[in-house]
Motif scaffolding. Structure first.
Motif, PDB file in Angstrom:
ATOM      1  N   VAL A 265       5.494  -1.726 -52.254  1.00 34.41           N
ATOM      2  CA  VAL A 265       3.994  -1.663 -52.063  1.00 34.41           C
ATOM      3  C   VAL A 265       3.153  -2.712 -51.931  1.00 34.41           C
ATOM      4  O   VAL A 265       2.247  -2.877 -50.849  1.00 34.41           O
ATOM      5  CB  VAL A 265       3.359  -0.650 -53.160  1.00 34.41           C
ATOM      6  N   ALA A 266       3.391  -3.580 -52.741  1.00 38.13           N
ATOM      7  CA  ALA A 266       2.848  -4.911 -52.864  1.00 38.13           C
ATOM      8  C   ALA A 266       2.825  -5.736 -51.314  1.00 38.13           C
ATOM      9  O   ALA A 266       2.121  -6.168 -51.020  1.00 38.13           O
ATOM     10  CB  ALA A 266       3.406  -5.830 -54.026  1.00 38.13           C
ATOM     11  N   GLU A 267       4.302  -5.802 -50.907  1.00 35.32           N
ATOM     12  CA  GLU A 267       4.200  -6.364 -49.597  1.00 35.32           C
ATOM     13  C   GLU A 267       3.327  -5.817 -48.414  1.00 35.32           C
ATOM     14  O   GLU A 267       2.859  -6.386 -47.798  1.00 35.32           O
ATOM     15  CB  GLU A 267       5.797  -6.304 -49.217  1.00 35.32           C
ATOM     16  N   PHE A 268       3.234  -4.706 -48.494  1.00 33.27           N
ATOM     17  CA  PHE A 268       2.647  -3.754 -47.651  1.00 33.27           C
ATOM     18  C   PHE A 268       1.197  -3.972 -47.870  1.00 33.27           C
ATOM     19  O   PHE A 268       0.510  -4.174 -46.917  1.00 33.27           O
ATOM     20  CB  PHE A 268       2.760  -2.152 -47.490  1.00 33.27           C
ATOM     21  N   ILE A 269       0.693  -4.165 -49.018  1.00 34.96           N
ATOM     22  CA  ILE A 269      -0.710  -4.626 -49.205  1.00 34.96           C
ATOM     23  C   ILE A 269      -1.126  -5.811 -49.101  1.00 34.96           C
ATOM     24  O   ILE A 269      -2.265  -6.196 -48.428  1.00 34.96           O
ATOM     25  CB  ILE A 269      -1.136  -4.148 -50.856  1.00 34.96           C
ATOM     26  N   ALA A 270      -0.225  -7.005 -49.212  1.00 32.85           N
ATOM     27  CA  ALA A 270      -0.558  -8.287 -48.693  1.00 32.85           C
ATOM     28  C   ALA A 270      -0.695  -8.612 -47.173  1.00 32.85           C
ATOM     29  O   ALA A 270      -1.406  -9.125 -46.868  1.00 32.85           O
ATOM     30  CB  ALA A 270       0.956  -9.102 -49.256  1.00 32.85           C
ATOM     31  N   ASN A 271       0.310  -7.573 -46.524  1.00 34.05           N
ATOM     32  CA  ASN A 271       0.221  -7.749 -45.153  1.00 34.05           C
ATOM     33  C   ASN A 271      -1.236  -7.056 -44.748  1.00 34.05           C
ATOM     34  O   ASN A 271      -1.940  -7.570 -43.732  1.00 34.05           O
ATOM     35  CB  ASN A 271       1.090  -6.838 -44.648  1.00 34.05           C
ATOM     36  N   LEU A 272      -1.439  -5.882 -45.093  1.00 35.86           N
ATOM     37  CA  LEU A 272      -2.579  -5.333 -44.661  1.00 35.86           C
ATOM     38  C   LEU A 272      -3.979  -6.181 -45.062  1.00 35.86           C
ATOM     39  O   LEU A 272      -4.852  -6.156 -44.240  1.00 35.86           O
ATOM     40  CB  LEU A 272      -2.722  -4.006 -45.705  1.00 35.86           C
ATOM     41  N   LYS A 273      -4.068  -6.918 -46.071  1.00 36.40           N
ATOM     42  CA  LYS A 273      -5.329  -7.592 -46.591  1.00 36.40           C
ATOM     43  C   LYS A 273      -5.062  -8.686 -46.212  1.00 36.40           C
ATOM     44  O   LYS A 273      -5.984  -9.809 -46.405  1.00 36.40           O
ATOM     45  CB  LYS A 273      -5.228  -7.477 -48.139  1.00 36.40           C
ATOM     46  N   ASP A 274      -3.886  -9.354 -45.511  1.00 34.40           N
ATOM     47  CA  ASP A 274      -3.688 -10.803 -44.914  1.00 34.40           C
ATOM     48  C   ASP A 274      -3.701 -11.769 -46.174  1.00 34.40           C
ATOM     49  O   ASP A 274      -4.343 -12.676 -45.827  1.00 34.40           O
ATOM     50  CB  ASP A 274      -4.814 -10.808 -43.854  1.00 34.40           C
ATOM     51  N   LEU A 275      -3.185 -11.457 -47.219  1.00 34.29           N
ATOM     52  CA  LEU A 275      -3.022 -12.091 -48.404  1.00 34.29           C
ATOM     53  C   LEU A 275      -1.574 -12.777 -48.788  1.00 34.29           C
ATOM     54  O   LEU A 275      -0.726 -11.923 -48.316  1.00 34.29           O
ATOM     55  CB  LEU A 275      -3.444 -11.583 -49.552  1.00 34.29           C
ATOM     56  N   PRO A 276      -1.380 -13.702 -49.313  1.00 33.76           N
ATOM     57  CA  PRO A 276      -0.022 -14.348 -49.424  1.00 33.76           C
ATOM     58  C   PRO A 276       0.475 -13.315 -50.542  1.00 33.76           C
ATOM     59  O   PRO A 276      -0.052 -12.917 -51.516  1.00 33.76           O
ATOM     60  CB  PRO A 276      -0.062 -15.790 -50.171  1.00 33.76           C
TER      61      PRO A 276
END
Ligand SMILES: [Zn+2]
Ligand SMILES: [Zn+2]
Length: 259
Positions: free
Chosen positions: A228-239
């Motif tokens: 879930v964290a990986e997906f959100i990082a991608n979505l928000k373009d954050l490390p």
């Protein structure tokens, strides 16, 4: 490190494979999990897990989908939440999707939880499905939010609109995203997750349900919350480390856990 802010590892299908489940958490750097209570008869097994494992916390509450179950009183919830490992009240809320008919009892049960939260200062874990208008209205009427002297809490497994998210954020609530946000079909929810500030976001599995991609369709477990964290990082373009750290800090701040 990651924290699963909402799981049901006391359910027999997960509890029976506890050693493997804890090993998967360690392997995926999931350092803590909150085991969420759904009714009073099963509360002792939730509390037992929190007492047995230092990195497992627990809540006390009665889920809106549980019909034939003892109704909690404010006094009961206050008393049961006095234990130091009980860090939240819930899960509570409204669910008009699973049940039909006169659901006044559900709304009354929800009010009881909010009163217990205000009395104890322990945050709420709110479940809302097909009932967002009534959910927000009752939260406001009972003063669940920090804007009205409550301690707020988290809107768990969030699947509502950005408007509903903003109403909850305005009351001081956090928004928690589950594996649903990783599903291909969840475009609208992904737009909501993109808009919710990372500083007010939690992540969860709601295991054994709703396994995130790439485990969709399998039995879910707390170790999978990293996806879930990986997906959100991608979505928000954050490390990814930033998403991991912020959601972890958010958990500790909201539930006042010192770990
Ligand atoms: Zn729920
Ligand atoms: Zn749940």
């Amino acid at each position: 490190m990651y924290i699963d802010s909402h799981c049901h590892i006391d359910f027999p299908e997960l509890a029976e494979r506890m050693p493997a489940l804890l090993a998967k958490m360690a392997e995926n750097k999931v350092t803590h999990a909150l085991c969420v209570s759904v009714d009073l008869p099963d509360f002792p097994r939730v509390l037992a897990l929190a007492e047995q494992y230092p990195h497992i916390y627990a809540s006390v509450g009665v889920h809106p989908d549980y019909v034939d179950t003892p109704e909690p009183s404010v006094e009961q919830l206050v008393a049961l939440s006095g234990h130091p490992k009980i860090i939240a009240i819930g899960e509570t809320g409204l669910d008009y999707f699973r049940l039909e008919g006169d659901l006044e009892w559900q709304r009354e049960r929800f009010r009881v939880h909010i009163r217990a939260s205000r009395e104890t200062g322990k945050p709420l874990i709110i479940h809302t499905r097909s009932a967002s208008a009534d959910t927000i209205r009752i939260m406001q009427e009972e003063g669940a939010g920090t804007d009205k002297g409550g301690v707020a809490g988290v809107m768990h497994c969030f699947t509502e609109s950005l408007e509903v998210a903003e109403a909850a954020l305005d009351m001081g609530f956090y928004i928690s995203f589950s594996g649903i946000v990783t599903f291909k079909s969840a475009k609208e929810l992904q737009a909501v997750a993109k808009a919710v500030p990372l500083e007010r976001m939690l992540i969860e599995t709601d295991s054994p349900y709703l396994a995130p991609v790439p485990h969709r369709g399998k039995m879910n477990e707390p170790g999978f919350v990293c996806h879930v964290a990986e997906f959100i990082a991608n979505l928000k373009d954050l490390p990814l480390p930033q998403v991991a750290k912020q959601t972890t800090d958010n958990f500790f701040n909201l539930f006042k856990v010192v770990a």
